[in-house]
Design a protein around this motif. Structure first.
Motif, PDB file in Angstrom:
ATOM      1  N   ARG A  78      -1.643  22.696   4.966  1.00  0.00           N
ATOM      2  CA  ARG A  78      -3.091  22.407   5.025  1.00  0.00           C
ATOM      3  C   ARG A  78      -3.807  23.618   5.583  1.00  0.00           C
ATOM      4  NH1 ARG A  78      -5.929  18.062   3.981  1.00  0.00           N
ATOM      5  NH2 ARG A  78      -4.711  16.229   3.437  1.00  0.00           N
ATOM      6  N   PHE A 112      -4.178   7.312   2.460  1.00  0.00           N
ATOM      7  CA  PHE A 112      -3.116   6.384   2.862  1.00  0.00           C
ATOM      8  C   PHE A 112      -3.630   4.964   3.128  1.00  0.00           C
ATOM      9  CE2 PHE A 112      -1.564  10.610   4.013  1.00  0.00           C
ATOM     10  CZ  PHE A 112      -0.387  10.634   3.277  1.00  0.00           C
ATOM     11  N   ASP A 170       7.159   0.904 -17.440  1.00  0.00           N
ATOM     12  CA  ASP A 170       6.527   0.268 -16.299  1.00  0.00           C
ATOM     13  C   ASP A 170       5.115   0.839 -16.095  1.00  0.00           C
ATOM     14  OD1 ASP A 170       7.392  -1.389 -13.835  1.00  0.00           O
ATOM     15  OD2 ASP A 170       6.391   0.365 -12.943  1.00  0.00           O
ATOM     16  N   PHE A 213       0.210   7.071  -6.390  1.00  0.00           N
ATOM     17  CA  PHE A 213      -0.020   5.622  -6.528  1.00  0.00           C
ATOM     18  C   PHE A 213      -0.899   5.062  -5.411  1.00  0.00           C
ATOM     19  CE2 PHE A 213       4.184   6.604  -8.330  1.00  0.00           C
ATOM     20  CZ  PHE A 213       3.835   6.419  -9.664  1.00  0.00           C
ATOM     21  N   GLY A 245       9.356  13.309  -3.822  1.00  0.00           N
ATOM     22  CA  GLY A 245       8.818  13.512  -2.476  1.00  0.00           C
ATOM     23  C   GLY A 245       9.739  12.867  -1.449  1.00  0.00           C
ATOM     24  N   VAL A 274       4.274  14.144  -7.620  1.00  0.00           N
ATOM     25  CA  VAL A 274       5.169  14.139  -6.455  1.00  0.00           C
ATOM     26  C   VAL A 274       5.280  12.686  -5.994  1.00  0.00           C
ATOM     27  CG1 VAL A 274       5.681  15.144  -4.202  1.00  0.00           C
ATOM     28  CG2 VAL A 274       4.241  16.404  -5.813  1.00  0.00           C
ATOM     29  N   THR A 275       6.416  12.067  -6.277  1.00  0.00           N
ATOM     30  CA  THR A 275       6.573  10.641  -5.962  1.00  0.00           C
ATOM     31  C   THR A 275       6.825  10.442  -4.465  1.00  0.00           C
ATOM     32  OG1 THR A 275       8.964  10.729  -6.263  1.00  0.00           O
ATOM     33  CG2 THR A 275       7.640  10.234  -8.218  1.00  0.00           C
ATOM     34  N   GLY A 276       6.616   9.202  -4.015  1.00  0.00           N
ATOM     35  CA  GLY A 276       6.885   8.929  -2.596  1.00  0.00           C
ATOM     36  C   GLY A 276       7.876   7.796  -2.413  1.00  0.00           C
ATOM     37  N   VAL A 296      11.167   5.462  -2.180  1.00  0.00           N
ATOM     38  CA  VAL A 296      12.573   5.671  -1.805  1.00  0.00           C
ATOM     39  C   VAL A 296      13.403   4.539  -2.415  1.00  0.00           C
ATOM     40  CG1 VAL A 296      12.240   7.095   0.246  1.00  0.00           C
ATOM     41  CG2 VAL A 296      12.117   4.612   0.463  1.00  0.00           C
ATOM     42  N   ASN A 297      12.845   3.955  -3.447  1.00  0.00           N
ATOM     43  CA  ASN A 297      13.490   2.852  -4.149  1.00  0.00           C
ATOM     44  C   ASN A 297      13.975   3.394  -5.502  1.00  0.00           C
ATOM     45  OD1 ASN A 297      13.443   0.767  -6.236  1.00  0.00           O
ATOM     46  ND2 ASN A 297      12.635  -0.614  -4.667  1.00  0.00           N
ATOM     47  N   SER A 340       3.899   2.025 -13.509  1.00  0.00           N
ATOM     48  CA  SER A 340       3.991   3.257 -12.701  1.00  0.00           C
ATOM     49  C   SER A 340       4.266   4.479 -13.583  1.00  0.00           C
ATOM     50  CB  SER A 340       5.088   3.124 -11.640  1.00  0.00           C
ATOM     51  OG  SER A 340       6.341   2.922 -12.264  1.00  0.00           O
ATOM     52  N   SER A 386       0.663  11.544  -3.500  1.00  0.00           N
ATOM     53  CA  SER A 386       0.182  10.150  -3.461  1.00  0.00           C
ATOM     54  C   SER A 386      -0.338   9.687  -4.824  1.00  0.00           C
ATOM     55  CB  SER A 386      -0.881   9.974  -2.371  1.00  0.00           C
ATOM     56  OG  SER A 386      -0.317  10.022  -1.099  1.00  0.00           O
ATOM     57  N   LEU A 402      -1.023   0.028  -7.202  1.00  0.00           N
ATOM     58  CA  LEU A 402      -0.159  -0.723  -8.128  1.00  0.00           C
ATOM     59  C   LEU A 402      -0.030  -2.156  -7.620  1.00  0.00           C
ATOM     60  CD1 LEU A 402       2.844   1.714  -8.771  1.00  0.00           C
ATOM     61  CD2 LEU A 402       1.087   1.041 -10.417  1.00  0.00           C
TER      62      LEU A 402
HETATM   63  N1  LIG Z   1       0.752  17.999   0.538  1.00  0.00           N
HETATM   64  C1  LIG Z   1       0.364  16.973   1.255  1.00  0.00           C
HETATM   65  O1  LIG Z   1      -0.557  17.065   2.077  1.00  0.00           O
HETATM   66  C2  LIG Z   1       1.041  15.637   1.072  1.00  0.00           C
HETATM   67  C3  LIG Z   1       0.523  14.500   1.689  1.00  0.00           C
HETATM   68  C4  LIG Z   1       1.193  13.295   1.501  1.00  0.00           C
HETATM   69  C5  LIG Z   1       2.347  13.234   0.724  1.00  0.00           C
HETATM   70  N2  LIG Z   1       2.836  14.367   0.149  1.00  0.00           N
HETATM   71  C6  LIG Z   1       4.055  14.344  -0.707  1.00  0.00           C
HETATM   72  O2  LIG Z   1       3.828  13.427  -1.750  1.00  0.00           O
HETATM   73  C7  LIG Z   1       4.855  12.442  -1.770  1.00  0.00           C
HETATM   74  C8  LIG Z   1       4.281  11.161  -2.252  1.00  0.00           C
HETATM   75  O3  LIG Z   1       3.340  10.653  -1.326  1.00  0.00           O
HETATM   76  P1  LIG Z   1       3.121   9.094  -1.119  1.00  0.00           P
HETATM   77  O4  LIG Z   1       4.340   8.499  -0.566  1.00  0.00           O
HETATM   78  O5  LIG Z   1       1.852   8.883  -0.406  1.00  0.00           O
HETATM   79  O6  LIG Z   1       2.954   8.693  -2.665  1.00  0.00           O
HETATM   80  P2  LIG Z   1       3.052   7.511  -3.615  1.00  0.00           P
HETATM   81  O7  LIG Z   1       4.217   7.724  -4.509  1.00  0.00           O
HETATM   82  O8  LIG Z   1       1.702   7.409  -4.243  1.00  0.00           O
HETATM   83  O9  LIG Z   1       3.225   6.231  -2.716  1.00  0.00           O
HETATM   84  C9  LIG Z   1       4.445   5.738  -2.355  1.00  0.00           C
HETATM   85  C10 LIG Z   1       4.311   4.236  -2.221  1.00  0.00           C
HETATM   86  O10 LIG Z   1       4.172   3.683  -3.522  1.00  0.00           O
HETATM   87  C11 LIG Z   1       5.059   2.617  -3.638  1.00  0.00           C
HETATM   88  N3  LIG Z   1       5.498   2.458  -5.024  1.00  0.00           N
HETATM   89  C12 LIG Z   1       5.998   3.388  -5.852  1.00  0.00           C
HETATM   90  N4  LIG Z   1       6.319   2.848  -7.043  1.00  0.00           N
HETATM   91  C13 LIG Z   1       6.012   1.556  -6.947  1.00  0.00           C
HETATM   92  C14 LIG Z   1       6.111   0.479  -7.850  1.00  0.00           C
HETATM   93  N5  LIG Z   1       6.591   0.622  -9.088  1.00  0.00           N
HETATM   94  N6  LIG Z   1       5.685  -0.720  -7.434  1.00  0.00           N
HETATM   95  C15 LIG Z   1       5.190  -0.883  -6.191  1.00  0.00           C
HETATM   96  N7  LIG Z   1       5.093   0.114  -5.273  1.00  0.00           N
HETATM   97  C16 LIG Z   1       5.497   1.316  -5.664  1.00  0.00           C
HETATM   98  C17 LIG Z   1       6.221   2.969  -2.757  1.00  0.00           C
HETATM   99  O11 LIG Z   1       6.924   1.841  -2.331  1.00  0.00           O
HETATM  100  P3  LIG Z   1       8.525   1.807  -2.485  1.00  0.00           P
HETATM  101  O12 LIG Z   1       9.107   2.876  -1.615  1.00  0.00           O
HETATM  102  O13 LIG Z   1       8.863   0.425  -2.110  1.00  0.00           O
HETATM  103  O14 LIG Z   1       8.796   2.072  -3.943  1.00  0.00           O
HETATM  104  C18 LIG Z   1       5.535   3.661  -1.589  1.00  0.00           C
HETATM  105  O15 LIG Z   1       5.119   2.726  -0.637  1.00  0.00           O
HETATM  106  C19 LIG Z   1       5.431  12.433  -0.360  1.00  0.00           C
HETATM  107  O16 LIG Z   1       6.766  11.991  -0.313  1.00  0.00           O
HETATM  108  C20 LIG Z   1       5.330  13.889   0.000  1.00  0.00           C
HETATM  109  O17 LIG Z   1       6.446  14.586  -0.537  1.00  0.00           O
HETATM  110  C21 LIG Z   1       2.200  15.573   0.302  1.00  0.00           C
END
Ligand SMILES: NC(=O)c1ccc[n+]([C@@H]2O[C@H](COP(=O)([O-])OP(=O)(O)OC[C@H]3O[C@@H](n4cnc5c(N)ncnc54)[C@H](OP(=O)(O)O)[C@@H]3O)[C@@H](O)[C@H]2O)c1
Length: 304
Positions: free
Chosen positions: A117, A221, A248, A216, A17, A267-269, A271-272, A250, A214, A226
């Motif tokens: 949406r 939001f 891990d 994790f 993502g 779909v990961t989010g 950027v690490n 995750s 999302s 984790l």
């Molecule tokens: N279709 C839709 O309506 C919709 C809505 C929202 C999102 N999305 C898509 O879904 C993707 C993911 O969404 P999201 O960003 O909300 O998802 P997410 O992957 O659940 O959350 C990302 C968060 O998790 C943290 N994280 C991940 N691995 C970790 C770990 N091992 N330890 C601690 N923290 C960790 C990340 O921090 P770090 O960056 O520090 O790792 C980041 O802050 C988006 O990029 C987008 O492409 C789609």
């Protein structure tokens, strides 16, 4: 890496993502995208609105700098949201949004376009006309939806002739109402209330991929579960199972999502790079039935 059949092509079960890509400097972005591509994570999820377009822009610039071969990438983007104003599935909006994404991503085509949406004012004839034009011009190769329930998809399908290959929905152990209602059928419990029209079963019936956004987070939001003390039991179980497989926590979450027999994807989010690679290891883990249910229960759900 596990692969999932999305329409006509098998794609990595883990999609990267790109909603947070604009938080990175150009150098960091280059490092992140090369690490992802080197690890076989070449499927990228975008939307025209991420960072107001900036996320697609920085991706396009980085992919150009890195000379990433276009044919080796799978680029998915979404359209249909005008943030804070409205949802817009008009033909004019869809076509204009895709032009913007193509320009920012510096590409001639999207592999997959999702409607982001549901728009209450959507005319399926207009969506169909937009999809036909995008398909005929070669600007979009496959189509899908996001955050839609089965009847919304059925309404579109009355006019849209291309297969709708995926529905992208919020799903994680801590956001699993789509499954809970399937356990608590005909019960007077909150968890028994279906808020999604039984989309999991619909996707299985129609061979659509179910992409978990999302993976994790909890709430809309609200936060990342984790390492959060509010989810101590879940974190303990994830840690424990992670030790069994040498991965891990995750990765265990990713394995939990992918263990469902629907065509699920993550779909990961993040950027690490370290986090991304740790999560991706989950695609090589197959949880037992006992482990899968243990995680569901540890996330605070119950079974009747
Ligand atoms: N279709 C839709 O309506 C919709 C809505 C929202 C999102 N999305 C898509 O879904 C993707 C993911 O969404 P999201 O960003 O909300 O998802 P997410 O992957 O659940 O959350 C990302 C968060 O998790 C943290 N994280 C991940 N691995 C970790 C770990 N091992 N330890 C601690 N923290 C960790 C990340 O921090 P770090 O960056 O520090 O790792 C980041 O802050 C988006 O990029 C987008 O492409 C789609």
């Amino acid at each position: 890496m596990k692969y999932v059949q999305v329409g006509s092509q098998p794609l990595p079960a883990i999609a990267v993502g790109c909603m947070g890509l604009n938080k990175l400097s150009a150098k960091e972005c280059d490092a992140f995208l090369s690490a992802a591509a080197d690890a076989g994570l070449y499927y990228f999820d975008h939307a025209d609105i991420y960072g107001g377009g900036e996320c697609e822009q920085v991706f396009g610039e980085a992919a150009t700098r890195l000379l990433l071969p276009r044919e080796k990438l799978v680029l998915q983007s979404k359209c249909g949201i005008v943030p804070g104003v409205m949802f817009d599935f008009s033909k004019q909006h869809i076509l204009k949004a895709v032009e913007g994404s193509l320009r920012r991503l510096r590409t001639d085509y999207l592999d997959i376009l999702l409607l982001h949406r549901p728009d209450a004012l959507a005319e399926p004839e207009e969506v169909a006309a937009a999809f036909d034009e995008l398909e005929q011009s070669g600007k979009v190769r496959a189509f899908g939806v996001s955050n839609m329930h089965p009847y919304q998809i059925e309404v579109l399908k009355q006019c849209v002739k291309q297969p709708l290959v995926a529905d992208q929905l919020q799903f994680s152990p801590a956001h699993a109402g789509m499954l809970s209602c399937g356990f608590e059928v005909n019960m007077l419990t909150d968890a028994g209330i279906c808020r999604d029209g039984y989309i999991f079963d619909y996707c299985r019936l129609h061979g659509m991929a179910l992409q978990a956004w999302s993976p994790f987070r909890y709430g809309f939001f609200e936060g990342v579960f984790l390492g959060d003390k509010k989810f101590q039991k879940l974190n303990d179980v994830l840690e424990n199972i992670g030790q069994t497989y040498g991965v891990d926590p995750s990765a265990v979450v990713a394995a939990w999502i992918l263990r469902h027999p629907a065509k699920t994807q993550v779909v990961t989010g993040t950027v690490n790079i370290r986090h991304l690679l740790a999560i991706a290891a989950g695609a090589d883990v197959t949880l037992t039935r006992e482990e899968w249910y243990k995680i569901y229960l540890a996330a605070g759900h119950t079974l009747p």
